[in-house]
Design a protein around this motif. Structure first.
Motif, PDB file in Angstrom:
ATOM      1  N   TYR A 517       0.829  -1.198   0.000  1.00 45.43           N
ATOM      2  CA  TYR A 517       0.000   0.000   0.000  1.00 45.43           C
ATOM      3  C   TYR A 517       0.873   1.261   0.000  1.00 45.43           C
ATOM      4  CZ  TYR A 517      -3.180   3.524   1.898  1.00 45.43           C
ATOM      5  OH  TYR A 517      -3.899   4.659   2.104  1.00 45.43           O
ATOM      6  N   ILE A 518       1.935   1.230   0.815  1.00 45.41           N
ATOM      7  CA  ILE A 518       2.846   2.374   0.903  1.00 45.41           C
ATOM      8  C   ILE A 518       3.559   2.581  -0.432  1.00 45.41           C
ATOM      9  CG2 ILE A 518       4.964   3.214   2.002  1.00 45.41           C
ATOM     10  CD1 ILE A 518       4.000   1.799   4.560  1.00 45.41           C
ATOM     11  N   GLU A 519       3.987   1.489  -1.076  1.00 44.41           N
ATOM     12  CA  GLU A 519       4.669   1.596  -2.362  1.00 44.41           C
ATOM     13  C   GLU A 519       3.730   2.156  -3.426  1.00 44.41           C
ATOM     14  OE1 GLU A 519       6.470  -2.072  -3.456  1.00 44.41           O
ATOM     15  OE2 GLU A 519       7.954  -2.021  -1.837  1.00 44.41           O
ATOM     16  N   THR A 520       2.469   1.794  -3.338  1.00 41.48           N
ATOM     17  CA  THR A 520       1.496   2.309  -4.289  1.00 41.48           C
ATOM     18  C   THR A 520       1.337   3.822  -4.141  1.00 41.48           C
ATOM     19  OG1 THR A 520       0.297   0.204  -4.201  1.00 41.48           O
ATOM     20  CG2 THR A 520      -0.874   2.098  -5.139  1.00 41.48           C
ATOM     21  N   ILE A 521       1.267   4.254  -2.854  1.00 41.53           N
ATOM     22  CA  ILE A 521       1.162   5.695  -2.591  1.00 41.53           C
ATOM     23  C   ILE A 521       2.406   6.413  -3.096  1.00 41.53           C
ATOM     24  CG2 ILE A 521       1.062   7.432  -0.756  1.00 41.53           C
ATOM     25  CD1 ILE A 521      -0.575   5.425   0.879  1.00 41.53           C
ATOM     26  N   GLU A 522       3.573   5.823  -2.803  1.00 44.13           N
ATOM     27  CA  GLU A 522       4.836   6.417  -3.226  1.00 44.13           C
ATOM     28  C   GLU A 522       4.896   6.507  -4.743  1.00 44.13           C
ATOM     29  OE1 GLU A 522       9.179   5.769  -1.541  1.00 44.13           O
ATOM     30  OE2 GLU A 522       8.682   4.197  -3.001  1.00 44.13           O
ATOM     31  N   SER A 523       4.451   5.460  -5.400  1.00 44.75           N
ATOM     32  CA  SER A 523       4.462   5.436  -6.853  1.00 44.75           C
ATOM     33  C   SER A 523       3.614   6.555  -7.421  1.00 44.75           C
ATOM     34  CB  SER A 523       3.940   4.084  -7.354  1.00 44.75           C
ATOM     35  OG  SER A 523       3.767   4.101  -8.749  1.00 44.75           O
ATOM     36  N   GLU A 524       2.435   6.758  -6.843  1.00 54.51           N
ATOM     37  CA  GLU A 524       1.544   7.795  -7.351  1.00 54.51           C
ATOM     38  C   GLU A 524       2.158   9.181  -7.155  1.00 54.51           C
ATOM     39  OE1 GLU A 524      -2.648   9.284  -5.802  1.00 54.51           O
ATOM     40  OE2 GLU A 524      -2.836   7.511  -7.081  1.00 54.51           O
ATOM     41  N   LEU A 525       2.793   9.385  -5.981  1.00 52.02           N
ATOM     42  CA  LEU A 525       3.427  10.678  -5.713  1.00 52.02           C
ATOM     43  C   LEU A 525       4.548  10.952  -6.708  1.00 52.02           C
ATOM     44  CD1 LEU A 525       3.664  10.599  -1.797  1.00 52.02           C
ATOM     45  CD2 LEU A 525       2.276  12.151  -3.166  1.00 52.02           C
ATOM     46  N   ILE A 526       5.399   9.963  -6.958  1.00 49.87           N
ATOM     47  CA  ILE A 526       6.540  10.146  -7.859  1.00 49.87           C
ATOM     48  C   ILE A 526       6.064  10.379  -9.289  1.00 49.87           C
ATOM     49  CG2 ILE A 526       8.537   8.996  -8.893  1.00 49.87           C
ATOM     50  CD1 ILE A 526       9.088   9.947  -6.085  1.00 49.87           C
ATOM     51  N   VAL A 527       5.121   9.553  -9.738  1.00 47.05           N
ATOM     52  CA  VAL A 527       4.620   9.669 -11.117  1.00 47.05           C
ATOM     53  C   VAL A 527       3.968  11.030 -11.343  1.00 47.05           C
ATOM     54  CG1 VAL A 527       2.935   8.787 -12.774  1.00 47.05           C
ATOM     55  CG2 VAL A 527       4.358   7.181 -11.474  1.00 47.05           C
ATOM     56  N   ASN A 528       3.085  11.426 -10.419  1.00 43.95           N
ATOM     57  CA  ASN A 528       2.385  12.714 -10.579  1.00 43.95           C
ATOM     58  C   ASN A 528       3.367  13.880 -10.562  1.00 43.95           C
ATOM     59  OD1 ASN A 528      -0.063  11.426 -10.711  1.00 43.95           O
ATOM     60  ND2 ASN A 528      -0.564  11.718  -8.537  1.00 43.95           N
ATOM     61  N   SER A 529       4.338  13.822  -9.669  1.00 41.24           N
ATOM     62  CA  SER A 529       5.313  14.913  -9.555  1.00 41.24           C
ATOM     63  C   SER A 529       6.189  14.995 -10.802  1.00 41.24           C
ATOM     64  CB  SER A 529       6.177  14.720  -8.304  1.00 41.24           C
ATOM     65  OG  SER A 529       7.124  15.749  -8.178  1.00 41.24           O
ATOM     66  N   TYR A 530       6.635  13.841 -11.311  1.00 39.54           N
ATOM     67  CA  TYR A 530       7.529  13.852 -12.471  1.00 39.54           C
ATOM     68  C   TYR A 530       6.790  14.281 -13.727  1.00 39.54           C
ATOM     69  CZ  TYR A 530      11.056  12.450 -15.839  1.00 39.54           C
ATOM     70  OH  TYR A 530      11.982  12.458 -16.859  1.00 39.54           O
ATOM     71  N   GLN A 531       5.551  13.821 -13.888  1.00 40.53           N
ATOM     72  CA  GLN A 531       4.772  14.229 -15.062  1.00 40.53           C
ATOM     73  C   GLN A 531       4.531  15.739 -15.067  1.00 40.53           C
ATOM     74  OE1 GLN A 531       1.257  11.792 -14.878  1.00 40.53           O
ATOM     75  NE2 GLN A 531       2.228  10.034 -15.909  1.00 40.53           N
ATOM     76  N   GLN A 547      18.296  14.281  -4.652  1.00 41.51           N
ATOM     77  CA  GLN A 547      18.145  14.085  -6.095  1.00 41.51           C
ATOM     78  C   GLN A 547      18.465  12.644  -6.477  1.00 41.51           C
ATOM     79  OE1 GLN A 547      20.407  16.737  -8.560  1.00 41.51           O
ATOM     80  NE2 GLN A 547      19.204  16.278 -10.385  1.00 41.51           N
ATOM     81  N   SER A 548      19.460  12.043  -5.807  1.00 36.78           N
ATOM     82  CA  SER A 548      19.794  10.649  -6.121  1.00 36.78           C
ATOM     83  C   SER A 548      18.625   9.735  -5.783  1.00 36.78           C
ATOM     84  CB  SER A 548      21.053  10.227  -5.360  1.00 36.78           C
ATOM     85  OG  SER A 548      20.844  10.333  -3.965  1.00 36.78           O
ATOM     86  N   SER A 549      17.931  10.029  -4.664  1.00 38.46           N
ATOM     87  CA  SER A 549      16.757   9.226  -4.284  1.00 38.46           C
ATOM     88  C   SER A 549      15.631   9.436  -5.298  1.00 38.46           C
ATOM     89  CB  SER A 549      16.294   9.615  -2.883  1.00 38.46           C
ATOM     90  OG  SER A 549      15.158   8.876  -2.510  1.00 38.46           O
ATOM     91  N   ALA A 550      15.475  10.676  -5.753  1.00 35.94           N
ATOM     92  CA  ALA A 550      14.431  10.973  -6.740  1.00 35.94           C
ATOM     93  C   ALA A 550      14.705  10.235  -8.051  1.00 35.94           C
ATOM     94  CB  ALA A 550      14.344  12.475  -6.970  1.00 35.94           C
ATOM     95  N   ILE A 551      15.975  10.237  -8.488  1.00 31.99           N
ATOM     96  CA  ILE A 551      16.338   9.530  -9.730  1.00 31.99           C
ATOM     97  C   ILE A 551      16.037   8.045  -9.603  1.00 31.99           C
ATOM     98  CG2 ILE A 551      18.291   8.837 -11.165  1.00 31.99           C
ATOM     99  CD1 ILE A 551      19.530  11.604 -10.565  1.00 31.99           C
ATOM    100  N   ARG A 552      16.402   7.467  -8.441  1.00 27.39           N
ATOM    101  CA  ARG A 552      16.177   6.038  -8.226  1.00 27.39           C
ATOM    102  C   ARG A 552      14.690   5.705  -8.257  1.00 27.39           C
ATOM    103  NH1 ARG A 552      18.445   5.784  -3.781  1.00 27.39           N
ATOM    104  NH2 ARG A 552      16.647   5.600  -2.382  1.00 27.39           N
ATOM    105  N   TYR A 557       9.475   3.758 -10.843  1.00 24.97           N
ATOM    106  CA  TYR A 557       8.045   3.890 -11.054  1.00 24.97           C
ATOM    107  C   TYR A 557       7.651   4.503 -12.401  1.00 24.97           C
ATOM    108  CZ  TYR A 557       7.893   3.081  -6.007  1.00 24.97           C
ATOM    109  OH  TYR A 557       8.033   2.548  -4.764  1.00 24.97           O
ATOM    110  N   VAL A 558       8.569   5.230 -13.062  1.00 30.76           N
ATOM    111  CA  VAL A 558       8.195   5.942 -14.281  1.00 30.76           C
ATOM    112  C   VAL A 558       8.832   5.320 -15.511  1.00 30.76           C
ATOM    113  CG1 VAL A 558       8.174   8.185 -15.468  1.00 30.76           C
ATOM    114  CG2 VAL A 558       7.927   8.071 -12.962  1.00 30.76           C
ATOM    115  N   LYS A 559      10.150   5.098 -15.467  1.00 29.76           N
ATOM    116  CA  LYS A 559      10.855   4.656 -16.671  1.00 29.76           C
ATOM    117  C   LYS A 559      11.126   3.169 -16.616  1.00 29.76           C
ATOM    118  CE  LYS A 559      12.994   9.192 -17.221  1.00 29.76           C
ATOM    119  NZ  LYS A 559      14.252   9.946 -17.318  1.00 29.76           N
TER     120      LYS A 559
END
Length: 559
Positions: A517-531, A547-552, A557-559
Motif C-alpha cells: 500500500y505504501i509503495e502504491t502511494i509512493e508510486s503515485e506521488l513520484i509519477v504525478n510529480s515527475y509528469q 536528487q539521487s533518491s528521486a532519480i532512483r 516507477y516511471v521509466k
C-alpha cells in the motif's frame, strides 16, 4: 615631725652583719628617731634583712620605700648592710614609669596580634562608627584602614565595600550575630559581630571577626561539581537511552531521510553554520541535536534557544547576558548568556526568523567574528560556538520584504538543509506509528494495537502538524480508546472525513499489504510529480528528498 624638705631626700642606714644599726646619714634621727645601736628586728620586725629586699612603710603619714644591699669583703663574706630610704613620691614615679613601660609593651603585643591576624578584626563604637580596622580588613574590602576609621558602616556599605553590613543588625538585636558577606574585592566572608556593653547595658563597642571563606566556597563548589559529575556519569547511560527513545529519528530504508542522514554526517564534521528549513513539527530540533552528536563537539554543551518563546526585549540578555546594573530590574550579580554557556559546544537557535532586526547585527558579529559584548559591559567576550538555526518561514521572502537582514540570511545558510514534511515521506508513517505506539503503551501501562483499517486512514492522512501531530495523536488514542485495539471509529473526524483521504483509501483494496500500500502511494506521488515537473531535481525539491533518491524512484516507477 617630717618637714617638706625631707620629701626629696634619701636616707641611709648602715648595719653590721648581725643587723645592728651602726651608722646613719645626716638628718636620719630627725626623720626616723634615734636608731643608732638598735637592731633591725626592732625597727622592722616583719621585713627580711637580705640583699635586694625592697618594701614600703609609713612614717608620720609619709610613705617611704626601703631597699637593702649587702656589703661584702674580698673573700665575699657579708660584713655590713646598707638600707636606703626614699620618699615614696620618687618611688611612685618610678613605679608609674615601670607600669607605663609594661602597658606600652602590652599595647605593642596586642597590636602585633591584631596586625598579623589572618582573620579580620573590625571594631565600631555603639553608633556604628569604625574605630579600628586591621590589615586583613583592608585586604577584604579593598579600602585602607585610614579611609575606614571614622566612617559609619552605612557609608561603607553604600560605597560597596561590603554587603550586607552586620553592625546595624547587632545594634537592633543587641546580641551576637553571624552572617555571610560579599565584598568589593569579590571575597566571600563569614562575619561574626559581638556587642560589648557598658555598665548601663548600652552597647559600648561592636567587635567583628571575619574569615575569608572564598576558598572554602570554591572547594565546596568543586566538591559539589565533582559529586554532580559522578552522579551524572553514573546515570548518563540510562539518560542517553531515555534521550534516544524520546528523540530518535524514525525512517525507513527507502525514506527520503535515509539520504538526508548521510548528508548530515558530512555536515556534522564541518564547523559551518547550518540552517534547517521545514514546516512546524518536522523535528528540526532532532536534526540539530543529531548534527551535534555526530560532530567533534559532541562532548560539549548543546543549548537550544527558542527565539519565538522569548519577549523581544529579553532575547538579547538571554543570548548575550548582561553585567551587574546594566538596566533597571537587572540582577546585581549579572547574567551569563547562552552563547557563553555554549562555549566550545553548539547553540541551536530555533525560530530564527523571530530575532528582532535591531539584534540581527549583533548575531551576525558572533557568526563572523565569534565575539560579542554583553549588555552593560565595556569588554568584548570571545566564544567558540557552532551555530545551528532553524525556521519554518521563508527567509528569502522576508529579506525581500526587509524584515530580515540579507547578510545574516546568507551567513546562516552556508549549509541549508530542507527537512521534508511527513506528507512527503509516507513510507515512514507505519514505522512512526509502531514506535510511538510502543512508547506510550509502556508509559501508560497499556497493551494496545492499531487495526489495519485505521492504519490505512492514518497513512493516507496528510499530517499538516507532521511528526509532532502524529506523536500527540497516538498518545491521545492510547489513553482514550475504550478497547485494546485502536479502530477506525476511534480516529478523530478530521482524519476519517477528509475527502482526499477517503479518495485514496477507495483506490486501494483492503486486503493489500501495508508495504504494498505504501509503495502504491509512493508510486503515485513520484509519477504525478515527475509528469508535472519533468525534472528529477524539481521532484526532489518538491518531495523533500535527495536528487539521487528521486532519480532512483523515477527509474523504479516511471521509466
Amino acid at each position: 615631725m617630717v618637714n617638706d624638705s625631707t620629701k626629696n631626700t634619701s636616707y641611709f642606714f648602715l648595719l653590721d652583719k648581725k643587723g645592728i644599726v651602726c651608722g646613719l646619714s645626716d638628718g636620719t634621727d630627725e626623720t626616723f628617731g634615734l636608731c643608732n645601736g638598735v637592731s633591725w628586728k626592732e625597727l622592722w620586725p616583719t621585713e627580711t634583712l637580705s640583699d635586694g629586699v625592697t618594701f614600703t612603710f609609713e612614717q608620720e603619714d609619709i610613705l617611704w620605700q626601703a631597699e637593702i644591699k649587702e656589703i661584702k669583703d674580698e673573700p665575699g663574706q657579708i660584713i655590713k648592710y646598707l638600707a636606703t630610704y626614699k620618699y615614696a613620691t620618687e618611688a611612685k614615679k618610678k613605679w608609674n614609669e615601670n607600669q607605663i613601660s609594661r602597658l606600652e609593651q602590652k599595647v605593642q603585643f596586642y597590636e602585633a596580634i591584631i596586625s598579623n591576624s589572618n582573620d579580620e578584626i573590625f571594631v565600631t563604637d555603639g553608633h556604628g562608627k569604625v574605630i579600628l580596622a586591621n590589615p586583613a580588613s583592608e585586604n577584604n574590602y579593598g579600602v585602607s584602614a585610614s579611609n575606614m576609621v571614622g566612617k559609619s558602616v552605612w557609608e561603607l556599605e553604600e560605597r560597596g565595600a561590603f554587603f550586607p553590613a552586620v553592625t546595624p543588625l547587632v545594634m537592633k538585636e543587641k546580641k551576637k550575630i553571624t552572617i555571610n558577606q560579599e565584598t568589593a574585592t569579590g571575597n566571600k566572608l563569614m562575619v561574626t559581630a559581638t556587642p560589648v556593653f557598658d555598665n548601663n547595658g548600652a552597647i559600648d563597642i561592636i567587635i567583628c571577626n571575619s574569615r575569608d571563606v572564598t576558598s572554602l566556597e570554591d572547594m565546596r563548589k568543586s566538591y559539589q561539581d565533582m559529586k554532580n559529575k559522578v552522579q551524572h556519569n553514573n546515570s548518563s547511560k540510562a539518560n542517553r537511552v531515555k534521550e534516544a527513545e524520546n528523540n530518535r529519528l524514525i525512517y525507513s530504508e527507502n525514506s527520503s531521510l535515509a539520504e538526508l542522514m548521510k548528508m548530515l554526517q558530512r555536515i556534522a564534521k564541518t564547523e559551518s553554520t547550518v540552517l534547517l528549513e521545514g514546516n512546524t513539527g518536522t523535528g528540526k530540533d532532532l536534526f540539530a541535536k543529531k548534527i551535534h552528536d555526530l560532530s567533534n563537539r559532541k562532548e560539549k554543551n548543546f543549548l537550544k534557544v527558542n527565539c519565538a518563546a522569548l519577549p523581544q526585549e529579553l532575547i538579547e540578555s538571554e543570548l548575550f547576558g548582561y553585567k551587574s546594573g546594566a538596566f533597571t530590574g537587572a540582577s546585581y550579580k549579572g547574567k551569563v548568556g547562552q552563547f557563553t554557556l555554549a562555549n566550545q559546544g553548539t547553540i541551536f537557535l530555533d525560530e530564527i526568523a523571530e530575532i528582532p532586526m535591531t539584534l540581527q547585527p549583533k548575531l551576525l558579529q558572533v557568526i563572523e567574528e565569534q565575539k560579542f559584548t554583553p549588555i552593560g559591559s565595556k569588554s568584548v567576550e570571545n566564544v567558540d560556538v557552532r551555530i545551528i538555526a532553524a525556521t519554518n518561514r521563508d527567509l528569502k521572502e522576508m529579506v525581500k520584504n526587509n524584515t530580515f537582514r540579507g547578510d545574516l540570511y546568507y551567513r546562516l545558510c552556508v549549509l541549508s538543509v530542507i527537512i521534508p514534511s511527513l506528507e512527503d515521506r509516507k513510507e515512514d508513517i507505519p514505522l512512526l506509528l509502531d514506535y510511538y505506539l510502543n512508547m506510550f503503551c509502556k508509559k501508560h501501562n497499556r497493551r494496545t494495537e492499531i487495526s489495519q483499517n485505521a492504519i490505512r486512514y492514518l497513512v493516507a492522512y496528510d499530517w499538516p502538524g507532521n511528526v509532532r501531530e502524529l506523536k500527540h495523536l497516538i498518545e491521545q488514542l492510547i489513553v482514550t480508546a475504550n478497547s485494546n485495539q485502536i479502530k477506525l471509529e476511534h480516529l478523530p473526524p478530521h482524519i476519517t472525513s477528509m475527502s482526499n483521504t477517503i479518495d485514496m483509501i477507495k483506490k486501494f483494496p483492503g486486503d493489500q499489504t501495508l508495504q504494498a500500500y505504501i509503495e502504491t502511494i509512493e508510486s503515485e506521488l513520484i509519477v504525478n510529480s515527475y509528469q508535472k515537473l519533468k525534472s528529477s531535481y524539481k521532484v526532489a525539491r518538491e518531495l523533500g528528498i535527495s536528487q539521487s533518491s528521486a532519480i532512483r524512484k523515477i527509474r523504479k516507477y516511471v521509466k
